[in-house]
Design a protein around this motif. Structure first.
Motif, short mmCIF file in Angstrom:
data_model
loop_
_atom_site.label_atom_id
_atom_site.label_comp_id
_atom_site.label_asym_id
_atom_site.label_seq_id
_atom_site.Cartn_x
_atom_site.Cartn_y
_atom_site.Cartn_z
N ASN A 15 0.86 -1.18 0.00
CA ASN A 15 0.00 0.00 0.00
C ASN A 15 0.90 1.24 0.00
OD1 ASN A 15 -1.78 2.11 0.53
ND2 ASN A 15 -3.09 0.86 1.84
N THR A 16 1.25 1.71 -1.19
CA THR A 16 2.15 2.85 -1.29
C THR A 16 1.51 4.14 -0.76
OG1 THR A 16 1.41 3.14 -3.59
CG2 THR A 16 3.44 1.90 -3.23
N ALA A 17 0.18 4.23 -0.82
CA ALA A 17 -0.50 5.41 -0.29
C ALA A 17 -0.30 5.50 1.22
CB ALA A 17 -1.99 5.35 -0.62
N ARG A 33 3.26 6.74 1.85
CA ARG A 33 3.38 8.18 1.58
C ARG A 33 2.74 9.00 2.71
NH1 ARG A 33 2.12 6.58 -3.78
NH2 ARG A 33 -0.07 7.16 -3.44
N LYS A 34 1.62 8.54 3.19
CA LYS A 34 0.91 9.26 4.24
C LYS A 34 1.71 9.27 5.54
CE LYS A 34 -3.54 9.37 6.67
NZ LYS A 34 -4.87 8.70 6.82
#
Length: 235
Positions: A87-89, A92-93
């Motif tokens: 889960n790259t999101a 990033r978050k």
């Protein structure tokens, strides 16, 4: 993207190059280290280096695991986050929290000898010759922990389980095979049986989590933290 969607974005028939990379990363590379076949000749390259066993351990694992990671990246680069279920999101978050946490762990590990020892010993009390003792070795161990967190989770859970599930069309065999490979990597030829069993069980637990939730980034973080604790707290 849901777990169902991610799974259905994978090819129904595993390409031959994926199987070839699986053979290398899941079997050949773990056995090269686990059987003591591959060792970087650190003492020959740097004859005056102190504690060559630690640096041989460090450099050998580093080289083998990043080779495996790069091979997997080579075949999955076009859809790596989907194929490996990262889960790259989420990353990033949480990037600032992750970066700050990593820096704090590095600082704590570097200064760990000040509160663990009165004087730096010749080897680790718990891990022997391959355990970190000095400031530099403990800092290096943190980077090795990051390597293990990223590479081992990609090799055994993200790539290994995902490909094997397509090969065997079930969940149990991929879980057992990848856990056995995970155990082999950690020293099948020289670790006592009870430690090998522990590594196999950890592989089963991590693999089950991956199969259930498909959140490889969580496993990477947890794996890193478990190994990094050694650099901070193990004498």
């Amino acid at each position: 993207m849901s777990r169902f969607q991610k799974q259905n974005n994978l090819p129904s028939i595993v390409p031959k190059n994926y199987l070839f990379i699986l053979l290398i990363t899941l079997f050949v590379i773990p056995l090269l280290w686990g059987l003591g076949i591959f060792r970087v000749p650190v003492s020959s390259i740097f004859p005056d280096l102190q504690r060559p066993h630690f640096w041989t351990f460090f450099s050998s694992i580093l080289i083998l695991e990043w080779i495996a990671f790069l091979l997997i990246y080579r075949v999955t680069s076009s859809n790596m986050s989907v194929y490996l279920n990262i889960n790259t999101a989420f990353l990033r978050k949480k990037r600032y929290l992750l970066i700050i946490s990593f820096i704090v762990i590095c600082i704590l590990s570097y200064f760990a000898p000040l509160y663990l020892y009165e004087s730096i010993p010749s080897e680790s009390v718990v891990l022997g010759r391959i355990g970190p003792v000095s400031n530099l070795e403990r800092l290096a161990f943190v980077f090795l922990s990051l390597t293990a967190g990223i590479c081992e989770e990609v090799i055994f859970r993200g790539y290994g389980i995902s490909v094997l599930e397509k090969v065997f069309k079930n969940k149990l065999l991929p879980l057992v095979i990848t856990s056995g490979a995970f155990m082999a990597l950690h020293g099948i030829a020289f670790l006592p049986w009870f430690l090998l069993v522990q590594y196999f069980i950890v592989g089963m637990i991590f693999g089950y989590f991956f199969q259930k939730y498909r959140r490889l980034e969580i496993l990477i973080i947890v794996h890193f933290l478990i190994d990094a604790i050694v650099a901070i707290s193990v004498p």
